[in-house]
Design an enzyme around this catalytic site. Structure first.
Site, mmCIF file in Angstrom:
data_model
loop_
_atom_site.group_PDB
_atom_site.id
_atom_site.type_symbol
_atom_site.label_atom_id
_atom_site.label_comp_id
_atom_site.label_asym_id
_atom_site.label_seq_id
_atom_site.Cartn_x
_atom_site.Cartn_y
_atom_site.Cartn_z
ATOM 1 N N GLU A 8 -7.031 -6.903 -0.782
ATOM 2 C CA GLU A 8 -7.091 -6.409 0.701
ATOM 3 C C GLU A 8 -8.317 -6.079 1.353
ATOM 4 O OE1 GLU A 8 -3.268 -4.420 2.030
ATOM 5 O OE2 GLU A 8 -2.928 -4.141 -0.154
ATOM 6 N N HIS A 39 -3.758 -12.736 -27.285
ATOM 7 C CA HIS A 39 -2.962 -13.580 -27.629
ATOM 8 C C HIS A 39 -2.744 -15.080 -26.897
ATOM 9 C CE1 HIS A 39 -1.639 -10.554 -30.692
ATOM 10 N NE2 HIS A 39 -1.827 -9.758 -29.715
ATOM 11 N N LYS A 97 4.222 -10.995 9.250
ATOM 12 C CA LYS A 97 5.306 -9.920 9.829
ATOM 13 C C LYS A 97 5.738 -10.437 11.023
ATOM 14 C CE LYS A 97 4.008 -5.879 6.636
ATOM 15 N NZ LYS A 97 3.816 -4.531 6.604
ATOM 16 N N SER A 143 3.939 2.495 7.642
ATOM 17 C CA SER A 143 4.415 2.086 8.999
ATOM 18 C C SER A 143 5.665 2.563 9.498
ATOM 19 C CB SER A 143 4.046 0.832 9.081
ATOM 20 O OG SER A 143 5.029 0.241 8.368
ATOM 21 N N GLY A 172 0.532 -1.151 -0.118
ATOM 22 C CA GLY A 172 0.182 0.024 -0.170
ATOM 23 C C GLY A 172 0.855 1.413 -0.086
ATOM 24 N N SER A 173 2.305 1.404 0.257
ATOM 25 C CA SER A 173 2.822 2.356 0.428
ATOM 26 C C SER A 173 3.553 2.611 -1.171
ATOM 27 C CB SER A 173 4.252 2.348 1.297
ATOM 28 O OG SER A 173 3.844 2.547 2.523
ATOM 29 N N SER A 208 7.562 4.190 3.221
ATOM 30 C CA SER A 208 6.781 3.152 4.076
ATOM 31 C C SER A 208 5.976 3.781 5.129
ATOM 32 C CB SER A 208 7.714 2.361 4.923
ATOM 33 O OG SER A 208 7.013 1.604 5.772
HETATM 34 O O1 PA5 Z 1 -1.800 -2.266 2.571
HETATM 35 C C1 PA5 Z 1 -1.006 -2.746 3.401
HETATM 36 O O2 PA5 Z 1 -1.302 -2.834 4.495
HETATM 37 C C2 PA5 Z 1 0.253 -3.483 3.100
HETATM 38 O O3 PA5 Z 1 0.187 -3.671 1.648
HETATM 39 C C3 PA5 Z 1 1.431 -2.625 3.356
HETATM 40 O O4 PA5 Z 1 1.333 -1.555 2.893
HETATM 41 C C4 PA5 Z 1 2.775 -3.306 3.296
HETATM 42 O O5 PA5 Z 1 2.841 -4.504 3.824
HETATM 43 C C5 PA5 Z 1 4.168 -2.479 3.583
HETATM 44 O O6 PA5 Z 1 3.855 -1.603 4.915
HETATM 45 P P1 PA5 Z 1 3.985 -0.360 4.901
HETATM 46 O O7 PA5 Z 1 3.299 0.503 4.031
HETATM 47 O O8 PA5 Z 1 3.683 0.080 6.322
HETATM 48 O O9 PA5 Z 1 5.485 -0.019 4.402
#
Ligand code: PA5
Length: 352
Positions: A238, A254, A344, A112, A67-68, A110
């Site tokens: 997600e 194709h 994690k 987090s 997500g980052s 990031s």
């Molecule tokens: O959406 C999420 O929670 C994950 O895809 C996180 O973004 C990913 O694990 C990476 O963590 P962060 O965005 O805190 O670096």
């Protein structure tokens, strides 16, 4: 709810389903224009300079995960469309891509601040003596950025990274503007904000979620919306906790096309395209749609808008909302991504 007819449930959707949104993500979407304005201003007073480097920046590497990094993926996709001369590269592994210009800037992102791959890419950038900076809400990334005295842009914390997209996206845009790597986007942002205030994207998301409920999702997009389509896929994964397959035109014509020679009625295909596709591509999409419609349902979305910037962000928003409402239809909490946390945790602390 089990005693009610399907129609009654339909009538009550989505109002009776909001309690599944345990962290009230909907409120955040309702305030999206404020969040965009807030995010765009964040880098304003932060000095972003690299006194040890004399050559101009010729390449941007956006390094992060999940997500980052998605903000970087969509930004790269957008600039490939509007200014293909800009070099934007994505890093989403433990090490940065091997071939990077010595005059690149690595932006480690990031939300987090604790993602080990991102911390590892920060160290890789240091090892390779590249310019580096960080965008994060805090934790270890903020700590190492301060220790190495590199520019640090802190964004508000306490939400989920994928929800924090405005903070990651518009903050990065402003950073790139401050570095004069891209032109000023304030007019485009104003026009986006206007559109977001005028159009009801929520109802589009509700409508789409209705079609996708109990279906397996396949997303096809053109190259113009490659990054946006990837955001859609990851949001269905997600938020809604469903698989979503992604592929691109013209390649699908194709190989993947052959799967529609059999019954595919458990699937729903979404085709994403812009109003900018070349004529030949439009013809290809039209024929493909006709052929696959014989095997399963297809929804084609033409992402329109007065400019590409608006098109991109509104396309993202429709996908975000569709995945949010699909989660509610399944009575799932869109914010719950605890399995990522479990992974994690089981990995244990990262030591470089
Ligand atoms: O959406 C999420 O929670 C994950 O895809 C996180 O973004 C990913 O694990 C990476 O963590 P962060 O965005 O805190 O670096």
């Amino acid at each position: 709810m089990t005693d009610k007819t399907k129609d009654q449930i339909e009538e009550e959707f989505p109002d009776d389903f909001y309690p599944y949104d345990k962290e009230d993500v909907r409120q955040f979407y309702k305030q999206i224009t404020n969040k965009i304005q807030e995010a765009y201003k964040i880098p304003e007073l932060i000095p972003i300079a690299f006194p040890n480097f004399s050559e101009p920046i010729d390449e941007i590497v956006i390094a992060g995960m999940g997500g980052s990094v998605i903000a970087g993926i969509v930004i790269k996709n957008y600039f490939e469309l509007v200014n293909p001369n800009l070099r934007i590269i994505i890093g989403n592994d433990y090490n940065l891509p091997r071939l990077i210009s010595k005059n690149a800037l690595v932006i480690c992102v990031s939300y987090s601040g604790n993602t080990e791959e991102t911390l590892s890419m920060f160290k890789d950038a240091q090892r390779r003596k590249l310019r580096v900076m960080a965008i994060t809400s805090g934790a270890k990334l903020a700590e190492i950025a301060s220790n190495y005295r590199v520019p640090l842009v802190k964004i508000p914390g306490k939400i989920h990274p994928r929800q924090a997209l405005p903070y990651l996206y518009f903050t990065t845009i402003r950073v790139l503007e401050k570095l004069k790597f891209i032109e000023d986007h304030s007019q485009l942002i104003n026009s986006l904000i206007k559109v977001l205030g005028q159009k009801n994207f929520e109802s589009l998301g509700i409508e789409l979620a209705k079609k996708l409920y109990k279906k397996k999702i396949i997303i096809y997009s053109t190259k113009n919306l490659k990054g946006v389509a990837y955001r859609w896929k990851t949001q269905f994964n997600e938020n809604s906790k469903v698989p979503a397959h992604l592929h691109y035109f013209p390649e699908i014509c194709h190989n993947e096309l052959c799967q529609y020679m059999e019954d595919m009625s458990e699937y729903h295909v979404i085709i994403l395209k812009t109003d900018k596709e070349p004529r030949r591509m439009l013809k290809r999409i039209e024929i493909t749609k006709k052929l696959i419609s014989k095997a399963c349902e297809v929804t084609e979305l033409d992402i329109k808008g007065s400019n590409d910037f608006t098109k991109f962000y509104t396309a993202i928003l429709i996908g975000d909302l569709a995945s949010y409402y699909l989660a509610l239809r399944y009575r799932r909490n869109p914010s719950d991504d605890s399995i990522i946390g479990t992974l994690k945790k089981e990995l244990g602390p990262w030591t470089s």
